[in-house]
Design an enzyme around this catalytic site. Structure first.
Site, PDB file in Angstrom:
ATOM      1  N   SER A 208       0.704  -1.337   0.162  1.00 29.65           N
ATOM      2  CA  SER A 208      -0.342  -0.104   0.249  1.00 29.65           C
ATOM      3  C   SER A 208       0.924   1.278  -0.133  1.00 29.65           C
ATOM      4  O   SER A 208       1.614   1.641  -0.723  1.00 29.65           O
ATOM      5  CB  SER A 208      -0.696   0.064   1.196  1.00 29.65           C
ATOM      6  OG  SER A 208      -1.842   1.621   1.410  1.00 29.65           O
ATOM      7  N   MET A 209       0.287   2.106   1.198  1.00 25.88           N
ATOM      8  CA  MET A 209       1.777   3.169   1.550  1.00 25.88           C
ATOM      9  C   MET A 209       3.136   3.144   1.308  1.00 25.88           C
ATOM     10  O   MET A 209       4.044   3.892   0.383  1.00 25.88           O
ATOM     11  CB  MET A 209       1.223   3.918   2.643  1.00 25.88           C
ATOM     12  CG  MET A 209       2.517   5.322   2.342  1.00 25.88           C
ATOM     13  SD  MET A 209       1.726   6.261   4.083  1.00 25.88           S
ATOM     14  CE  MET A 209       2.898   5.485   5.069  1.00 25.88           C
TER      15      MET A 209
ATOM     16  N   ASP B 197      -9.873  -4.873  -4.147  1.00 30.57           N
ATOM     17  CA  ASP B 197      -8.955  -4.356  -2.519  1.00 30.57           C
ATOM     18  C   ASP B 197     -10.312  -3.763  -2.510  1.00 30.57           C
ATOM     19  O   ASP B 197     -10.577  -2.394  -3.593  1.00 30.57           O
ATOM     20  CB  ASP B 197      -8.374  -3.741  -3.460  1.00 30.57           C
ATOM     21  CG  ASP B 197      -7.493  -2.830  -2.318  1.00 30.57           C
ATOM     22  OD1 ASP B 197      -8.162  -2.281  -1.425  1.00 30.57           O
ATOM     23  OD2 ASP B 197      -5.997  -3.374  -2.802  1.00 30.57           O
TER      24      ASP B 197
ATOM     25  N   HIS C  34      -7.475  -5.989   0.406  1.00 35.66           N
ATOM     26  CA  HIS C  34      -6.081  -5.342   0.781  1.00 35.66           C
ATOM     27  C   HIS C  34      -4.882  -5.594   0.976  1.00 35.66           C
ATOM     28  O   HIS C  34      -3.620  -5.140   0.817  1.00 35.66           O
ATOM     29  CB  HIS C  34      -6.543  -3.994   1.037  1.00 35.66           C
ATOM     30  CG  HIS C  34      -5.043  -2.890   1.022  1.00 35.66           C
ATOM     31  ND1 HIS C  34      -5.144  -2.926  -0.184  1.00 35.66           N
ATOM     32  CD2 HIS C  34      -4.672  -1.856   1.306  1.00 35.66           C
ATOM     33  CE1 HIS C  34      -3.972  -1.317   0.104  1.00 35.66           C
ATOM     34  NE2 HIS C  34      -3.770  -1.731   1.634  1.00 35.66           N
TER      35      HIS C  34
END
Length: 261
Positions: free
Chosen positions: A94-95, A195, A225
């Site tokens: 993710s980030m 997601d 996710h």
């Protein structure tokens, strides 16, 4: 400031001459990446899984941090690994995937390759257009923690998303997207078909924007996710392991006895 849960603590393992830096996601913690870190450590790699500033305690604490704080933390880990290893691969969820891309853009050959899992670099959610104003009206909104199909898993993320921090993260998106051609490293991108946190707009931006000649995309059909804790975790670990072995001088990894903690 909140109490740190044991699962959110950073992790380091001193292994061989190939290092792997793992970067967790926004509002998340090392818990989301710890099984992957344990696998890599067992396979003989030197592994660093830092806890990003503002994470692991309270969303209020995170709202006092900005993207340069998170980036400089993973940059410090990269430089530490680069001093002690022959090659370093950076992986992010993710980030963490966005931070990994920025490391590749800024540090060139110090990053041997990238493994991205549901990386966040863009969103089609029009509600984000209100962030510049909304963040001054409300400090947080309900979070999207534990987007995991497999029951019984916990990424130990915040139940709320701090809006000043989120706004800062979207500013990093723009920087990373603008510099996407600076990514030349081998790239493995794994994304979930379903997601509920990161939509499908980011992956095409990455795949069409990088200058890498070695690019692999894998679709994860059974996970949401936080795929590193989901049904496709074994697929992620195995596929990433083969990728890392292929792009690094794995035969000279020089396994050594090391500690962890």
């Amino acid at each position: 400031m909140g109490t740190m849960h044991p699962a959110t603590r950073p992790f380091h393992h001193q292994g061989g001459r190939v290092g792997v830096l793992l970067c967790h996601g926004l509002t998340g913690s090392p818990a989301s990446m710890r099984p992957w870190a344990d696998r890599l450590a067992a396979e003989g790699y030197t592994v660093d899984l830092p806890l990003l500033p503002g994470h692991g305690r309270s969303w209020q604490a995170m709202n006092l941090t900005r993207w340069p704080d998170w980036y400089h933390r993973v940059e410090r880990s990269l430089l530490h690994l680069a001093d002690r290893c022959d090659e370093v691969v950076v992986a992010g969820l993710s980030m963490g995937g966005c931070l990994a891309l920025r490391l590749a853009q800024e540090h060139g050959t110090a990053v041997r390759g990238l493994v991205l899992v549901n990386p966040a670099v863009a969103s089609a959610d029009r509600r984000l257009l209100a962030l510049p104003v909304l963040r001054h009206l409300s400090p947080s909104v309900a979070g999207l923690a534990n987007d995991i199909a497999q029951p019984g898993q916990d990424e130990h993320a915040y139940s709320r998303t701090p809006l000043h921090a989120l706004h800062s993260f979207t500013r990093l998106w723009k920087i990373v997207r603008a510099d996407m051609p600076r990514v030349h490293q081998p790239l493995l991108l794994m994304r979930s078909a379903q997601d509920h946190v990161v939509d499908g707009s980011g992956a095409p931006v990455i795949l069409s924007g990088v200058s890498s000649s070695d690019v692999t995309e894998v679709v994860l059909n059974r996970s949401y996710h936080v795929a590193t804790l989901d049904y496709d975790a074994e697929t992620i670990f195995t596929t990433a392991g083969a990728f890392i072995e292929r792009i690094t001088a794995r035969t000279s990894v020089g396994l050594t006895a090391g500690g962890s903690g």
